[in-house]
Enzyme design. Structure first.
Site, PDB file in Angstrom:
ATOM      1  N   ASP A 118      25.325 -13.762 -14.394  1.00  0.00           N
ATOM      2  CA  ASP A 118      25.577 -15.117 -13.894  1.00  0.00           C
ATOM      3  C   ASP A 118      26.642 -15.038 -12.800  1.00  0.00           C
ATOM      4  O   ASP A 118      27.750 -14.557 -13.047  1.00  0.00           O
ATOM      5  CB  ASP A 118      26.052 -16.014 -15.044  1.00  0.00           C
TER       6      ASP A 118
ATOM      7  N   SER B 125      24.928 -25.533 -17.947  1.00  0.00           N
ATOM      8  CA  SER B 125      26.163 -25.413 -17.185  1.00  0.00           C
ATOM      9  C   SER B 125      27.121 -26.559 -17.549  1.00  0.00           C
ATOM     10  O   SER B 125      27.526 -26.651 -18.704  1.00  0.00           O
ATOM     11  CB  SER B 125      25.837 -25.341 -15.687  1.00  0.00           C
TER      12      SER B 125
ATOM     13  N   HIS C 131      22.229 -17.747 -13.237  1.00  0.00           N
ATOM     14  CA  HIS C 131      22.704 -19.036 -13.752  1.00  0.00           C
ATOM     15  C   HIS C 131      21.533 -19.899 -14.250  1.00  0.00           C
ATOM     16  O   HIS C 131      21.651 -21.108 -14.350  1.00  0.00           O
ATOM     17  CB  HIS C 131      23.504 -19.762 -12.659  1.00  0.00           C
TER      18      HIS C 131
END
Length: 186
Positions: free
Chosen positions: A138, A75, A165
């Site tokens: 996601d 991320s 995610h």
């Protein structure tokens, strides 16, 4: 280029102990079973906003990311890995849940990563191996942005439809990828 001697996990923003959050600690433990290989997973400074001006120097001076390092970025950590590779040679970057814009989010905007165009060619020139994990479901990142990273960096893309995610507690596919980069049997 010398073969890699370590991996560095650069987590997503949000804080908390990196060794107990999601898959980070599990991946560290699994990678450290490889003889002569080290995996660093340290709590990052400025963990909520994840400012580029703080994270990139930390990656250089504290985590010692260099041409013998596989950076595993998740991320915000994937964004940091890409920006780092614009100006530093690294062995590989493994991008998990990567994206290309501030997503209209004030905190992402404040991080400083999205104030200028991406230098895709420099990333590719500084990093011979680029692997990406992304999932179409996601909840935070549109698939379009994940696909843009894959297209621009010509990544080896591992596309999922059911991993969200990537906030699970184990990540076997990631271990397999790192072992393949090290040419170690899976």
């Amino acid at each position: 280029m010398a073969s890699p001697s370590k991996a560095v996990i650069v987590p997503g923003n949000g804080g908390g102990d990196v060794t107990t959050h999601g898959w980070y600690g599990w991946v560290k433990k699994e990678l450290e079973k490889i003889p002569g290989f080290q995996c660093l997973a340290k709590n990052m400074p400025d963990p909520i906003t994840a400012r580029e001006s703080i994270w990139l120097p930390f990656m250089e001076t504290e985590l010692h990311c260099d041409e013998k390092t596989i950076i595993i970025g998740h991320s915000s950590g994937a964004i940091a890995a890409m920006r780092y590779a614009e100006t530093h040679r690294v062995y590989a970057i493994v991008l998990v849940s990567a994206y290309t814009s501030d997503l209209g989010d004030e905190n992402e905007r404040a991080s400083g990563y999205f104030t200028r165009p991406w230098q895709w060619e420099k990333i590719k020139a500084n990093c011979p191996y680029i692997v990406q994990f992304g999932s179409t479901d996601d909840p935070f990142l549109p698939w379009k942005e994940q696909q843009e990273v894959a297209d621009r960096l010509e990544t080896k893309l591992h596309k999922f439809t059911d991993c969200g995610h990537f906030q699970n507690t184990e990540f076997h596919e990631l271990i397999t990828v790192v072992k393949s980069l090290l040419k170690v049997p899976a």
